[in-house]
Write an enzyme that holds these catalytic residues in place. Structure first.
Site, PDB file in Angstrom:
ATOM      1  N   LYS A 112       0.816  -1.216   0.000  1.00  0.00           N
ATOM      2  CA  LYS A 112       0.000   0.000   0.000  1.00  0.00           C
ATOM      3  C   LYS A 112       0.843   1.255   0.000  1.00  0.00           C
ATOM      4  O   LYS A 112       0.458   2.269  -0.575  1.00  0.00           O
ATOM      5  CB  LYS A 112      -0.956   0.011   1.200  1.00  0.00           C
ATOM      6  CG  LYS A 112      -2.121  -0.944   1.049  1.00  0.00           C
ATOM      7  CD  LYS A 112      -3.206  -0.656   2.084  1.00  0.00           C
ATOM      8  CE  LYS A 112      -4.398  -1.572   1.888  1.00  0.00           C
ATOM      9  NZ  LYS A 112      -5.347  -1.516   3.012  1.00  0.00           N
ATOM     10  N   LYS A 195      -8.176 -11.340  -9.011  1.00  0.00           N
ATOM     11  CA  LYS A 195      -9.195 -11.547  -7.985  1.00  0.00           C
ATOM     12  C   LYS A 195     -10.412 -10.670  -8.258  1.00  0.00           C
ATOM     13  O   LYS A 195     -10.250  -9.532  -8.707  1.00  0.00           O
ATOM     14  CB  LYS A 195      -8.606 -11.150  -6.626  1.00  0.00           C
ATOM     15  CG  LYS A 195      -8.810 -12.196  -5.544  1.00  0.00           C
ATOM     16  CD  LYS A 195      -8.032 -11.861  -4.283  1.00  0.00           C
ATOM     17  CE  LYS A 195      -8.669 -10.759  -3.455  1.00  0.00           C
ATOM     18  NZ  LYS A 195      -8.224 -10.760  -2.050  1.00  0.00           N
ATOM     19  N   LYS A 198     -13.373  -5.096  -5.363  1.00  0.00           N
ATOM     20  CA  LYS A 198     -14.212  -3.907  -5.344  1.00  0.00           C
ATOM     21  C   LYS A 198     -13.573  -2.751  -6.090  1.00  0.00           C
ATOM     22  O   LYS A 198     -14.249  -1.807  -6.475  1.00  0.00           O
ATOM     23  CB  LYS A 198     -14.541  -3.504  -3.908  1.00  0.00           C
ATOM     24  CG  LYS A 198     -13.364  -3.295  -2.996  1.00  0.00           C
ATOM     25  CD  LYS A 198     -13.895  -2.944  -1.610  1.00  0.00           C
ATOM     26  CE  LYS A 198     -13.173  -3.696  -0.500  1.00  0.00           C
ATOM     27  NZ  LYS A 198     -13.915  -3.741   0.735  1.00  0.00           N
TER      28      LYS A 198
END
Ligand code: AMP
Ligand code: TRP
Length: 333
Positions: A112, A195, A198
């Site tokens: 991140k 994957k 969202k």
């Protein structure tokens, strides 16, 4: 006593992967454990969030838990910030006994933060300490999470151990991970190697928990496939990620093994398999998505349910935090 704590971030676009990979497992566990299912909004703000969207997504996740079958009478469902003082206070104490070396190993932080690590916030760096606090604040014994959270959970165990060792007491139980395997990993409908997520810009890549029956069926019919027939054996799915994903989704939705699904559909083409999958997905998911929309139409009722969950959470967490402070030697007047 067996007690579960788990959580999910309210960051929008809940999808089939979240259901099959996380929430559905919780539903099964609620009968055997005392359960605390949190919506971790304090974790969510470790990356930038639009405030109105954060509020909306918090209710959406609450509705998803309940619509999926997590019973708010049986389990405590609440948003983390409702008990934010307790979570943050324990996180502070635990942070004082967490070596930087442990945090530096966290792969999620590295991913991140990227290359510009100096720009990353203290909150993002301390994320795993807050997660440890979430779990330990309730003396949770078991934590059901996806594979990606395994490292954070091991850190939570290490932090619990560090506290117990420093104060010479077996105060915090070391939480056991309950890792959901790759079997329930749902991939994108557009790319079998990615994957279902969202954050995928293509809405066609995922089945949202807010999609209606027609939307679900259409997305499955348009899902990427290859021109071959389905194999009769699992080995035949090798190198065919899209086919493997759709078979996996069929198996998960029908509680069958992939081998079993291939026994039925092996030798058939997607022209036959996709409509069957669409029917199954609609049959399983549309009661959930319908219930979600119904719940979301009455936000005040969701808020009342969350407030009750927070009360239950507080009644367990407050005495545990008070005792922690006593152990640390904080003067309590
Ligand atoms: P996230 O959407 O990354 O915040 O994850 C919330 C929860 O859903 C975690 O427990 C994840 O492991 C699970 N999850 C997210 N995406 C998937 C997926 N595509 N397949 C299976 N589980 C998933
Ligand atoms: N970090 C978890 C995730 O992104 C969410 C989370 C926060 C959590 N606190 C937790 C999960 C405590 C389990 C227990 O999925």
């Amino acid at each position: 006593m067996k007690r579960i704590f788990s959580g999910m971030q309210p960051t929008g676009n809940l999808h089939l992967g979240n259901y099959l990979g996380a929430v559905r497992n919780w539903v099964a566990l609620q009968h055997d454990y005392e359960c605390y299912f949190c919506i971790v909004d304090m974790h969510a703000i470790t990356v930038r969030q639009d405030p109105a969207e954060l509020t909306r997504a918090t209710r959406e996740v609450a509705a998803a838990y309940i619509a999926s079958g997590v019973d708010p009478e049986r389990c405590a469902i609440f948003n983390q910030s409702a008990l934010g003082g307790l979570h943050a206070e324990l996180a502070w104490i635990l942070g004082t006994m967490t070596p930087l070396g442990w945090l530096n190993r966290m792969t999620q932080f590295k991913e991140k933060a990227g290359k510009r690590r100096d720009q990353a916030s203290l909150g993002l760096y301390g994320y795993p300490v807050l997660m440890a606090a979430d779990i330990l604040l309730y003396h949770a014994t078991h934590v059901p999470v996806g594979e990606d959270q395994k490292q954070h959970l091991e850190l939570a165990r290490d932090i619990a151990g560090a506290f117990n060792a420093q104060y010479g007491q077996d105060y915090f139980p070391l939480p056991e991970p309950q890792i959901f395997g790759a079997a329930t990993r749902v991939m994108s409908l557009r790319d079998g190697a990615a994957k279902m997520s969202k954050s995928d810009p293509s809405d066609q890549s995922r089945i949202n928990l807010t999609d209606d029956a027609d939307g679900i069926a259409l997305k499955i019919k348009r899902a990427k496939t290859d021109p071959e027939m389905l194999p009769t054996e699992i080995a035949g799915l090798e190198g065919r990620p899209e086919a493997a994903n759709l078979v996996g989704i069929y198996a998960a939705l029908s509680d069958r093994t992939k081998a079993d699904v291939l026994q039925e559909f092996g030798g058939k083409g997607f022209g036959q398999f996709k409509p069957a999958l669409a029917d199954l997905a609609v049959a399983v998911m549309s009661p959930i998505t319908g219930e979600m929309r119904r719940l979301l139409a009455d936000p005040a009722e969701i808020d009342r349910k969350l407030a009750r969950g927070a009360d239950r959470g507080r009644s367990v967490a407050q005495p545990i935090l008070n005792r922690t402070k006593e152990i640390v030697g904080f003067l309590q007047t």
